[in-house]
Write a protein that holds these residues in place. Structure first.
Motif, PDB file in Angstrom:
ATOM      1  N   ARG A 115       0.820  -1.069   0.098  1.00  0.00           N
ATOM      2  CA  ARG A 115       0.194   0.054  -0.128  1.00  0.00           C
ATOM      3  C   ARG A 115       0.899   1.154  -0.270  1.00  0.00           C
ATOM      4  NH1 ARG A 115      -5.333  -1.053   1.965  1.00  0.00           N
ATOM      5  NH2 ARG A 115      -5.445   1.121   2.450  1.00  0.00           N
ATOM      6  N   LEU A 116       2.085   1.103   0.609  1.00  0.00           N
ATOM      7  CA  LEU A 116       2.962   2.289   0.613  1.00  0.00           C
ATOM      8  C   LEU A 116       3.842   2.417  -0.716  1.00  0.00           C
ATOM      9  CD1 LEU A 116       1.818   2.319   3.544  1.00  0.00           C
ATOM     10  CD2 LEU A 116       4.250   2.855   4.393  1.00  0.00           C
ATOM     11  N   ALA A 117       3.830   1.383  -1.396  1.00  0.00           N
ATOM     12  CA  ALA A 117       4.739   1.403  -2.557  1.00  0.00           C
ATOM     13  C   ALA A 117       4.310   2.614  -3.666  1.00  0.00           C
ATOM     14  CB  ALA A 117       4.585   0.233  -3.476  1.00  0.00           C
ATOM     15  N   GLY A 118       5.549   3.206  -3.903  1.00  0.00           N
ATOM     16  CA  GLY A 118       5.352   4.614  -5.034  1.00  0.00           C
ATOM     17  C   GLY A 118       5.108   5.867  -4.286  1.00  0.00           C
ATOM     18  N   LEU A 119       4.967   5.652  -2.725  1.00  0.00           N
ATOM     19  CA  LEU A 119       4.790   6.959  -1.922  1.00  0.00           C
ATOM     20  C   LEU A 119       6.379   7.485  -1.610  1.00  0.00           C
ATOM     21  CD1 LEU A 119       1.639   6.438   0.122  1.00  0.00           C
ATOM     22  CD2 LEU A 119       1.978   7.574  -2.248  1.00  0.00           C
ATOM     23  N   ALA A 120       6.829   8.348  -2.299  1.00  0.00           N
ATOM     24  CA  ALA A 120       8.220   8.584  -2.051  1.00  0.00           C
ATOM     25  C   ALA A 120       8.497   9.568  -0.578  1.00  0.00           C
ATOM     26  CB  ALA A 120       9.057   9.378  -2.941  1.00  0.00           C
ATOM     27  N   ASN A 121       7.152  10.621  -0.807  1.00  0.00           N
ATOM     28  CA  ASN A 121       7.377  11.453   0.395  1.00  0.00           C
ATOM     29  C   ASN A 121       6.842  10.968   1.883  1.00  0.00           C
ATOM     30  OD1 ASN A 121       5.315  13.567   2.057  1.00  0.00           O
ATOM     31  ND2 ASN A 121       6.709  14.886   0.817  1.00  0.00           N
ATOM     32  N   LEU A 122       7.671  11.168   2.825  1.00  0.00           N
ATOM     33  CA  LEU A 122       7.590  10.488   4.299  1.00  0.00           C
ATOM     34  C   LEU A 122       6.161  10.810   4.636  1.00  0.00           C
ATOM     35  CD1 LEU A 122       8.621   8.942   6.600  1.00  0.00           C
ATOM     36  CD2 LEU A 122       9.445  11.208   7.329  1.00  0.00           C
ATOM     37  N   GLY A 123       5.748  12.191   4.603  1.00  0.00           N
ATOM     38  CA  GLY A 123       4.363  12.628   5.028  1.00  0.00           C
ATOM     39  C   GLY A 123       3.208  11.705   4.356  1.00  0.00           C
ATOM     40  N   GLN A 124       3.243  11.341   3.078  1.00  0.00           N
ATOM     41  CA  GLN A 124       2.363  10.660   2.365  1.00  0.00           C
ATOM     42  C   GLN A 124       2.437   8.975   3.036  1.00  0.00           C
ATOM     43  OE1 GLN A 124       3.581  11.030  -1.830  1.00  0.00           O
ATOM     44  NE2 GLN A 124       2.369  12.871  -1.902  1.00  0.00           N
ATOM     45  N   ARG A 125       3.719   8.765   3.328  1.00  0.00           N
ATOM     46  CA  ARG A 125       3.808   7.360   3.712  1.00  0.00           C
ATOM     47  C   ARG A 125       3.150   7.253   5.094  1.00  0.00           C
ATOM     48  NH1 ARG A 125       7.396   4.496   0.626  1.00  0.00           N
ATOM     49  NH2 ARG A 125       7.858   3.058   2.199  1.00  0.00           N
ATOM     50  N   VAL A 126       3.555   8.258   5.882  1.00  0.00           N
ATOM     51  CA  VAL A 126       2.893   8.402   7.310  1.00  0.00           C
ATOM     52  C   VAL A 126       1.279   8.228   7.264  1.00  0.00           C
ATOM     53  CG1 VAL A 126       2.773   9.357   9.393  1.00  0.00           C
ATOM     54  CG2 VAL A 126       4.989   8.943   8.432  1.00  0.00           C
ATOM     55  N   GLN A 127       0.972   9.010   6.468  1.00  0.00           N
ATOM     56  CA  GLN A 127      -0.564   9.113   6.419  1.00  0.00           C
ATOM     57  C   GLN A 127      -1.174   7.883   5.800  1.00  0.00           C
ATOM     58  OE1 GLN A 127      -2.067  13.209   5.181  1.00  0.00           O
ATOM     59  NE2 GLN A 127       0.093  13.655   4.693  1.00  0.00           N
ATOM     60  N   ALA A 128      -0.619   7.195   4.917  1.00  0.00           N
ATOM     61  CA  ALA A 128      -1.184   5.938   4.323  1.00  0.00           C
ATOM     62  C   ALA A 128      -1.159   5.085   5.408  1.00  0.00           C
ATOM     63  CB  ALA A 128      -0.285   5.668   3.081  1.00  0.00           C
ATOM     64  N   LEU A 129       0.200   4.928   5.984  1.00  0.00           N
ATOM     65  CA  LEU A 129       0.241   3.985   7.406  1.00  0.00           C
ATOM     66  C   LEU A 129      -0.877   4.060   8.265  1.00  0.00           C
ATOM     67  CD1 LEU A 129       1.563   1.673   8.676  1.00  0.00           C
ATOM     68  CD2 LEU A 129       3.087   3.329   9.535  1.00  0.00           C
ATOM     69  N   ALA A 130      -1.323   5.195   8.855  1.00  0.00           N
ATOM     70  CA  ALA A 130      -2.170   5.640   9.361  1.00  0.00           C
ATOM     71  C   ALA A 130      -3.619   5.242   9.025  1.00  0.00           C
ATOM     72  CB  ALA A 130      -2.276   7.198  10.106  1.00  0.00           C
TER      73      ALA A 130
END
Length: 209
Positions: A115-130
């Motif tokens: 689900r986090l694949a392709g999200l290079a920005n840390l903020g986007q990755r943290v929001q996707a993880l949340a």
């Protein structure tokens, strides 16, 4: 439709102890209406209050969830999971628990990484993880921090009973977050439900190049 009482319980669960006026604003009801609902919830043993002094004037009444109130939110494992973990440790040995935790860790990591694949920005990755953790019942949210990092807050732990029996689940989740967010991020648990906090929280910072 969600009842007013349910909304009040949700606000106390997700935002912690609050006064009636704050709860009223969050639930779009009058302070008097919030107070009546809170009194009814207190009679059911779902909420309790304490008074805080605030200088001159009447003390401020702060409402909080009781253990029964916390119990209104789902626990996906509960007593059955605790029994299974205990029996596995007693009959198969502690390595059996390590095997179970490793299998769960691998499955969760594969899901999160996909689900986090392709999200290079840390903020986007943290929001996707949340968002993923919320889907799993953790009532998670990502908050930007003043230092340029992020705070991942989990207001509910649906596996609390299992984690209490075997804290390897908590260590496993911290490791999953670190690997899924990548080497460019550092992850530190700052609040831990099993250590007496009301929630779990993780401070996530970008690592210096």
């Amino acid at each position: 439709m969600t009842s007013t009482a349910d909304r009040l319980l949700y606000q106390l669960k997700s935002r912690g102890p609050q006064n009636a006026a704050t709860l009223a604003g969050a639930c779009a009801i009058t302070p008097m209406g919030a107070h009546k609902q809170l009194q009814a919830l207190a009679a059911q043993g779902l909420v309790a209050f304490h008074d805080e002094a605030q200088g001159v004037g009447r003390p401020r009444r702060i409402w909080t969830l009781t253990d029964a109130g916390h119990g209104r939110f789902p626990d996906r494992h509960g007593d059955l999971a605790v029994q299974l973990l205990r029996h596995a440790a007693e009959r198969l040995g502690p390595k059996a628990l390590d095997t179970l935790i490793a299998a769960r860790e691998a499955e969760a990591e594969a899901l999160y990484a996909g689900r986090l694949a392709g999200l290079a920005n840390l903020g986007q990755r943290v929001q996707a993880l949340a968002a993923l953790r919320s889907e799993e019942g953790y009532m998670a949210r990502a908050l930007p921090a003043d230092d340029g990092g992020w705070l991942l807050v989990e207001d509910h732990c649906p596996i609390c009973a299992a984690a209490t029996q075997c804290q390897g689940f908590c260590r496993s989740e911290l490791a999953i977050f670190q690997r899924c967010l990548g080497p460019g991020a550092s992850v530190e648990r700052t609040e831990h439900l099993l250590a007496g906090a009301r929630r779990c929280a993780y401070r996530i910072r970008p690592r210096s190049p």
